[in-house]
Design an enzyme around this catalytic site. Structure first.
Site, PDB file in Angstrom:
ATOM      1  N   ASP A 187       1.006  -1.758   0.080  1.00  0.00           N
ATOM      2  CA  ASP A 187       0.208  -0.076  -0.006  1.00  0.00           C
ATOM      3  C   ASP A 187       0.863   0.551   0.151  1.00  0.00           C
ATOM      4  O   ASP A 187       0.249   2.253  -0.339  1.00  0.00           O
ATOM      5  CB  ASP A 187      -1.039  -0.264   1.153  1.00  0.00           C
ATOM      6  CG  ASP A 187      -0.290   0.616   2.562  1.00  0.00           C
ATOM      7  OD1 ASP A 187       0.622  -0.012   2.761  1.00  0.00           O
ATOM      8  OD2 ASP A 187      -0.665   1.448   3.224  1.00  0.00           O
ATOM      9  N   CYS A 246      25.830  -4.726  10.401  1.00  0.00           N
ATOM     10  CA  CYS A 246      25.714  -4.108  11.897  1.00  0.00           C
ATOM     11  C   CYS A 246      25.150  -4.935  12.643  1.00  0.00           C
ATOM     12  O   CYS A 246      24.469  -5.961  12.007  1.00  0.00           O
ATOM     13  CB  CYS A 246      24.120  -3.428  11.406  1.00  0.00           C
ATOM     14  SG  CYS A 246      22.888  -2.322  12.760  1.00  0.00           S
ATOM     15  N   CYS A 265      16.500  -5.464  12.727  1.00  0.00           N
ATOM     16  CA  CYS A 265      15.703  -4.170  11.792  1.00  0.00           C
ATOM     17  C   CYS A 265      16.171  -5.019  10.598  1.00  0.00           C
ATOM     18  O   CYS A 265      14.561  -4.721   9.975  1.00  0.00           O
ATOM     19  CB  CYS A 265      16.997  -3.253  12.171  1.00  0.00           C
ATOM     20  SG  CYS A 265      16.317  -1.793  11.073  1.00  0.00           S
TER      21      CYS A 265
END
Length: 446
Positions: free
Chosen positions: A341, A385, A391
């Site tokens: 969307d 990272c 994440c």
């Protein structure tokens, strides 16, 4: 490249002896080829009223779809498209549960009768043993006693959009004439509670309210009574009205740490109302501490719930923190299917309910490539990272910066997320350890 059997292709191996031909396929083709070998799960956000809305929220990413060249335009989903979609969605999801998520624009503009028809069609096409659920995301301003009676009777879960206490909510969430909307939304929350209708709150975290995390959280928790809180960071690059994500000019994108990588600068890459990355990290850290000290086990917050779940070894409960995406598509009012969307642009139109079955569209090569690209496009800075698996670069639509090494695709909110994960991960791991020691029955809520 994996060896995947093609059951529809045969050749003889001796008199009257057919055998399967094994064809070398890459991973973008495999989901569709293997679709009938397990349960299919995907999710659709339905936009039955398209971008039509009775509000004029400054940060809305959807209002401009009405005049987007080559876009879905404005309108109302026809009865024919509605039934075709519902039938295809129920047939396409072969898992035990099908979840219909009705969004907009503002879906309540269609009136209760439209959704009575929705329920009728769901019952008509329901498969034996399959549970059908509905949720409705609304700005709340049109909720009435009639709406509440319908929502309660048909067991709709409601998502109520509210940005905090009155002063912060009314900063950007205004009517077409600029009038404030807080009082109407607060009244809707009271109506929903009166009728015993479960509702979640969805709060957009923007440049203004991000600096008042405890004001926002305590209002939602104590005054509104919300027990499931969703926080969504507002990140909108300048020109988002016409330019699709990943189609921007990388040479004009700033590096992390440059002044243009924050809101408020004359040449900023984002709109003035976009949340500042440092403020986003501050917001999450302060709310996390309040939740942990006062509401752990009583209130669910989307970012914290999924962080704990991931440290229990479970999949991410939010697409933005998953390693891949692509299984959450959008169906517009005209029946067009889009990759997401947030990607309702011509470049990401992947089909139409009139063109082929919805499940085939979701599992198509183009959509699978879109989903894998979330991982494949990660810059080296992300791969190195320590918080990569918490994440996974967050949402690709927010990857509008270049790294210090000039590699494209760094998330605009990276520095905020690093602050949050450094602060919250140790405690999330302690919570996960405690849950591991508990009987499985007591962990069901997580």
């Amino acid at each position: 490249m994996a060896e995947v059997p093609r059951r529809d292709v045969w050749h003889p191996a001796g008199p009257g002896q057919p055998v399967e031909v094994f064809t070398s396929l890459d991973r973008y083709d495999a989901p569709l080829m293997m679709a009938d070998r397990g349960r299919r799960r995907f999710h659709v956000m339905i936009k039955p009223v398209g971008c039509r809305c009775n509000l004029n929220c400054a940060y809305c990413f959807y209002l401009h779809k009405a005049d987007l060249p080559g876009g879905p335009g404005a309108g109302r989903m026809s009865d024919a498209v509605l039934e075709r979609f519902i039938q295809q969605y129920i047939e396409g999801v072969t898992a035990d549960e099908v979840v219909f998520s009705w969004q907009g624009g503002e879906p309540t503009l269609l009136g209760v009768e439209f959704f009575r028809r929705v329920v009728e069609l769901e019952k008509k096409h329901a498969r034996p043993g399959q549970t059908i659920q509905n949720d409705l995301q609304t700005n709340g301003t049109l909720i009435t006693e009639e709406w509440c009676a319908f929502l309660k009777a048909n067991r709709f879960l409601v998502g109520l959009s509210i940005d905090g206490p009155k002063k912060l909510h009314d900063r950007y969430r205004v009517a077409k004439d600029g009038a404030p909307t807080f009082d109407q939304v607060f009244r809707a929350a009271r109506l929903l509670a009166k009728h015993g209708i479960p509702f979640n709150t969805l709060t957009c975290v923007h440049r203004e309210n991000a600096r008042f995390p405890l004001d926002v959280y305590r209002f939602l928790r104590r005054e509104l009574g919300s027990t499931y809180l969703q926080f969504i960071p507002i990140v909108e690059y300048k020109g988002f009205e016409r330019t699709a994500p990943q189609k921007w000019n990388w040479e004009r994108m700033p590096r992390d740490g440059e002044p243009e990588a924050r809101p408020g600068h004359p040449d900023s890459v984002v709109t003035d109302w976009s949340v500042d990355p440092d403020d986003w990290g501050y917001f999450l850290c302060r709310v996390f501490d309040e939740w942990r000290s006062r509401d752990l086990g009583k209130v669910l917050v989307n970012h914290f719930e999924t962080l704990v779940a991931q440290h229990l070894g479970l999949p991410s409960q939010l697409c933005v923190y998953g390693e891949f995406c692509g299984k959450g598509v959008a169906v517009e009012q005209d029946g067009s299917v889009y990759a997401c969307d947030h990607y309702v642009y011509p470049e990401y139109r992947i089909g139409h309910v009139n063109e082929k079955p919805l499940a085939d569209t979701v599992l198509s090569r183009a959509q699978v490539q879109f989903g894998y690209a979330k991982n494949e496009a990660l810059p080296n800075q992300c791969r190195q990272c320590e918080f990569l698996k918490d994440c996974w670069g967050e949402c690709p639509k927010n990857r509008i910066l270049r790294t210090a090494d000039d590699e494209p695709g760094l998330n605009y909110l990276c520095r905020g997320f690093k602050r949050y994960f450094a602060h919250a991960v140790p405690e999330a791991e302690r919570i996960a350890d405690g849950l591991r020691r508990q009987p499985r029955e007591s962990r069901r809520r997580m």
